[in-house]
Design a protein around this motif. Structure first.
Motif, PDB file in Angstrom:
ATOM      1  N   TYR A   8       0.843  -1.196   0.000  1.00  0.00           N
ATOM      2  CA  TYR A   8       0.000   0.000   0.000  1.00  0.00           C
ATOM      3  C   TYR A   8       0.879   1.246   0.000  1.00  0.00           C
ATOM      4  N   ALA A  12      -3.550   4.939   0.658  1.00  0.00           N
ATOM      5  CA  ALA A  12      -3.929   3.528   0.827  1.00  0.00           C
ATOM      6  C   ALA A  12      -3.194   2.931   2.030  1.00  0.00           C
ATOM      7  N   LEU A  41     -10.083   1.379   3.923  1.00  0.00           N
ATOM      8  CA  LEU A  41      -9.438   1.023   2.666  1.00  0.00           C
ATOM      9  C   LEU A  41     -10.467   0.938   1.541  1.00  0.00           C
ATOM     10  N   LEU A  45      -9.904   2.559  -2.263  1.00  0.00           N
ATOM     11  CA  LEU A  45      -9.647   1.682  -3.417  1.00  0.00           C
ATOM     12  C   LEU A  45     -10.251   2.141  -4.746  1.00  0.00           C
ATOM     13  N   CYS A  48      -7.825   4.193  -6.700  1.00  0.00           N
ATOM     14  CA  CYS A  48      -6.467   3.667  -6.842  1.00  0.00           C
ATOM     15  C   CYS A  48      -6.204   3.044  -8.208  1.00  0.00           C
ATOM     16  N   VAL A  75      -0.776  -1.000  -4.577  1.00  0.00           N
ATOM     17  CA  VAL A  75      -2.010  -0.233  -4.517  1.00  0.00           C
ATOM     18  C   VAL A  75      -1.609   1.241  -4.464  1.00  0.00           C
ATOM     19  N   PRO A  77      -2.775   5.095  -4.759  1.00  0.00           N
ATOM     20  CA  PRO A  77      -3.767   6.150  -4.859  1.00  0.00           C
ATOM     21  C   PRO A  77      -3.218   7.291  -5.716  1.00  0.00           C
TER      22      PRO A  77
END
Length: 82
Positions: A8, A12, A41, A45, A48, A75, A77
């Motif tokens: 992350y 995130a 989260l 998401l 993202c 992940v 963002p």
């Protein structure tokens, strides 16, 4: 079923409360469904982008993206600036 690591970044990471964690999922869609159990989260998401072993998932349906054994899923963002 593949196992690997999800990492992350930025918002995130703040929402997940951790920088990375192991996963066990056959597709990116399954992975996202699993990590969406975290409500903070789940809010991040949809904004993202995702990389699977460095390759962008782009606009493809996450359920169509198979995860290979040992995959690293990033992940990401939206970032401000450069």
């Amino acid at each position: 079923m593949a196992t690997g690591t999800v990492r992350y970044w930025a918002a995130a990471k703040a929402a997940a409360g951790i920088a990375e964690e192991p996963f066990d999922a056959p597709t990116l869609g399954d992975l996202l469904a699993g990590i969406s159990a975290n409500p903070d989260l789940a809010r991040v998401l949809p904004r993202c982008s995702f990389l699977v072993n460095g390759a962008p998932a782009g606009t493809r349906d996450p359920r169509s993206i198979d995860l290979p054994e040992g995959a690293v899923v990033e992940v990401l963002p939206p970032f401000a600036g450069g």
